[in-house]
Write an enzyme that holds these catalytic residues in place. Structure first.
Site, mmCIF file in Angstrom:
data_model
loop_
_atom_site.group_PDB
_atom_site.id
_atom_site.type_symbol
_atom_site.label_atom_id
_atom_site.label_comp_id
_atom_site.label_asym_id
_atom_site.label_seq_id
_atom_site.Cartn_x
_atom_site.Cartn_y
_atom_site.Cartn_z
ATOM 1 N N SER A 57 -1.059 0.995 3.435
ATOM 2 C CA SER A 57 -1.211 -0.234 4.209
ATOM 3 C C SER A 57 -2.709 -0.444 4.381
ATOM 4 O O SER A 57 -3.392 0.379 4.983
ATOM 5 C CB SER A 57 -0.551 -0.105 5.576
ATOM 6 O OG SER A 57 -0.994 -1.151 6.424
ATOM 7 N N ARG A 58 -3.217 -1.535 3.824
ATOM 8 C CA ARG A 58 -4.664 -1.754 3.874
ATOM 9 C C ARG A 58 -5.127 -2.151 5.274
ATOM 10 O O ARG A 58 -6.317 -2.148 5.564
ATOM 11 C CB ARG A 58 -5.073 -2.837 2.866
ATOM 12 C CG ARG A 58 -4.714 -2.464 1.426
ATOM 13 C CD ARG A 58 -5.318 -3.403 0.426
ATOM 14 N NE ARG A 58 -4.528 -3.424 -0.816
ATOM 15 C CZ ARG A 58 -4.967 -3.928 -1.965
ATOM 16 N NH1 ARG A 58 -6.150 -4.465 -2.050
ATOM 17 N NH2 ARG A 58 -4.195 -3.905 -3.037
ATOM 18 N N VAL A 59 -4.191 -2.506 6.134
ATOM 19 C CA VAL A 59 -4.558 -2.809 7.530
ATOM 20 C C VAL A 59 -4.658 -1.511 8.306
ATOM 21 O O VAL A 59 -5.540 -1.337 9.145
ATOM 22 C CB VAL A 59 -3.521 -3.762 8.156
ATOM 23 C CG1 VAL A 59 -3.749 -3.914 9.650
ATOM 24 C CG2 VAL A 59 -3.571 -5.109 7.463
#
Lengths: 512, 132
Positions: A367-369
């Site tokens: 998850s890039r967040v």
């Protein structure tokens, strides 16, 4: 009675007096060729790209959309029953682009991409019409994703957290649990103030019916709308389905609300677009997809965003689904969508058949967040989970060779096995984030070290019940504080030890 | 290289300018032979239609057809032709047909447009306005 009659007559006179007559000019053309859901037209010299057209057939008007503007002819897709359209039929331009009815009335309904109800629950009372194609919000209208969207799935919320406004791809082979993750995420939005849109693209109608039934049973249909482009629908409807769903979501986004939208699945969407493009004689590219197949998905997924306060503060969180063939992540459409989204949840067949369900490959999922989309307690207790899971995978492969292992390695292996058991979760058995924090904290504090691996799931079940009965104050404290401290850790340890004292299957320490 | 219907028609129009009738006959024979030779004979009717439109465009005239509910008087015919001439800025070649379904007024077709000035549409619009 006479006053009612007088009122009606005065209204009639008023409307007749106010009526303005004007000549109505329409562009018209003629169908030259029709077949396979595509019509070739002549005339309509000032028709614009993606403009709606109306075929005047013997069975009544049928809508279409112009997609190919060529020198001598126009290529259009037919929305609806293509059999009604015949060569020679008159076609008129509507000067409008395709729109769908939107509003609070669509919630709880099952509709097709044109906004027509499919659930036999009466007509839709739309508040307004939103265009299916829309330019995504610009950079300055957005803000960073900071608020979590809890899916209720332990493996996802702890290691691959999703935030409101994020695009998180769910990718894997057929029958591996991709839709299950999406549906669980929808069910978990109960009471969270998040509206949900489930877009079925090219799916079996029996599968969609089962999903609708489940949403109804769990009460999730009260805040969900289902858009169906079925397997037996024309490719044109399957092509439009995700854009129609996004237009529905944008109605709530514009009101400042949070929306979760699931596109199930974009592989079938790409196939439908390929079919239309080939029939329109557009030049085929790699794997026979048209050259703009990337743009097909990028313009859709860019409409999922988190808006800043000046623009209402709403968000659309997208969970697109892609089906791979034999686990090939490097194929054309999967790599396209991976590069567009803010992370992926990769489901692996091997894990599925080993009994690890949901079959999430934590190493290849991201998850890039990240932890910006986690509440502080979860961030604290789950911080090391990815690393521990990765270390376990390495050690488990090494331990297969049966060599003697030192105590520290054995301890890591045992902790890892228990972690893998915790990640197992039944479908529809969603877990509130507070209980997830509790179980991960237990694992991290070593409270589960003397619980046999095969009993971990039973332990969990009983522990959650015990927590509901005896740990209400602790749960409330966690929810209120929204932070993790030593008091909470100690409180949880006390509750867990109390629960453990009621169990008869714990591993006792070896006698010296 | 494949040629479109419009390209054929435009080429023929360009070739025809300034020719006598005898020269035009020879030119048209040669043109049709070329179309047949290139395997585009099926396009010939469409080429003729397109040529007609291009010719009218170049001559500053438009062919229009008007549908009336009852046979129009000479004054009505002139009114429609003058209205169209003002609207399109070109000379109008008007043909008429009669269809009682129009109720009153006229339904005019020219090029790829329909100008609905019929009472049938007005009644439908009025019905929609009253019921809204």
């Amino acid at each position: 009675m006479s006053s009612t009659k007088d009122f009606i007559i005065s209204q009639l006179k008023e409307k007749i007096a106010a009526f303005e007559w004007s000549a109505d000019e329409q562009s018209v053309g003629r169908v030259v060729k029709v077949g396979d859901g595509i019509a070739r037209l002549e005339g309509l010299s000032d028709l614009m790209m993606s403009e709606m057209i109306e075929f005047k057939t013997k069975q009544g008007p049928v809508l279409g959309v112009a997609l190919n503007l060529e020198e001598d002819s126009i290529g259009a897709i037919i929305l609806g029953d293509g059999r009604a359209v015949q060569a020679g039929d008159e076609v008129s331009a509507t000067k409008k682009i395709l729109s769908v009815p939107v509003g609070e009335a669509v919630i709880g309904r099952v509709i097709n991409p044109l906004g027509e109800p499919l659930d036999n629950a009466g007509t839709l009372a739309a508040e307004k019409f939103n265009p299916i194609e829309k330019i995504a919000p610009g950079v300055m209208a957005r803000e960073s994703v900071a608020r979590p969207l809890q899916t209720g799935i332990k493996a996802v919320d702890s290691m691959i957290p999703i935030g409101r406004g994020q695009r998180e791809l769910i990718i894997g082979d057929r029958q591996i649990g991709k839709t299950a993750i999406a549906v669980d995420a929808i069910i978990n939005q109960q009471g969270e103030g998040v509206k949900c849109v489930y877009v079925a693209i090219g799916q079996k109608e029996s599968k969609v019916a089962a999903i609708v039934a489940k949403l109804k049973e769990t009460g999730a249909l009260k805040y969900t709308v289902v858009v169906v482009g079925g397997a037996s629908d024309p490719a044109a409807l399957n092509y439009l389905a995700p854009y129609a769903g996004c237009a529905l979501a944008e109605y709530f986004l514009d009101k400042g609300e949070d929306v979760l939208i699931v596109y199930d699945d974009l592989s079938k969407h790409a196939v439908a677009y390929r079919e239309i493009s080939l029939l329109l004689r557009r030049p085929p590219g790699r794997e026979a997809y048209p050259g703009d197949v990337f743009y097909l998905h990028s313009r859709l997924l860019e409409r999922a965003c988190k808006l800043n306060k000046e623009n209402g503060g709403g968000s659309i969180t997208a969970l697109p689904i892609i089906e791979t063939q034999a686990g090939d992540l490097s194929a054309y459409i999967p790599t396209n969508v991976i590069s567009i989204t803010d992370g992926q949840i990769y489901l692996e067949s091997e894990l599925f058949y080993q009994g690890q369900r949901p079959a999430i490959n934590v190493g290849l999922s991201v998850s890039r967040v990240g932890s910006a989309a986690q509440i502080k307690p979860m961030k604290k207790v789950a911080g090391q989970l990815r690393l521990e899971a990765a270390q376990y995978r390495e050690l488990a492969a090494f331990a297969q060779f049966g060599s003697d292992l030192d105590q520290a390695t054995v301890a890591k292996l045992e902790r890892g096995k228990r972690l893998m058991e915790i990640f197992k979760q039944d479908q529809y058995d969603i877990l509130p984030v507070e209980k997830q924090v509790a179980i991960f904290s237990c694992a991290g504090q070593g409270i589960l070290d003397n619980v046999p691996v095969e009993k971990i799931r039973d332990f969990e079940k009983g522990f959650y019940q015990y927590l509901d009965q005896q740990g209400g104050a602790w749960l409330k404290d966690l929810k209120t504080k929204q932070a993790w401290d030593d008091n909470l850790a100690a409180g949880l340890k006390k509750i867990a030890e109390e629960y453990k004292s009621t169990l008869d299957y714990l591993i006792l320490p070896a006698k010296k | 290289m494949r040629l479109s219907v419009r390209q054929y028609a435009q080429t023929l129009l360009d070739l025809c300018s300034g020719k006598t009738r005898a020269e035009l006959e020879v030119l048209i024979d040669g043109f049709l032979a070329l179309v047949r030779q290139r395997g585009d004979w099926k396009k010939a009717p469409a080429i003729a239609d397109c040529f007609s439109q291009l010719f009218d465009g170049q001559a500053g005239q438009v062919k229009a057809s008007a549908t009336f509910a009852v046979p129009p008087s000479a004054a009505d015919r002139k009114k429609i032709a003058d209205y169209l001439a003002r609207r399109l800025g070109r000379k109008i070649i008007l043909t008429e047909t009669v269809c009682p379904e129009v109720v009153a007024g006229a339904l005019i077709r020219y090029e790829d447009k329909i100008l609905d000035m019929s009472a049938r549409r007005v009644i439908a619009d009025l019905r929609a306005a009253i019921s809204s």
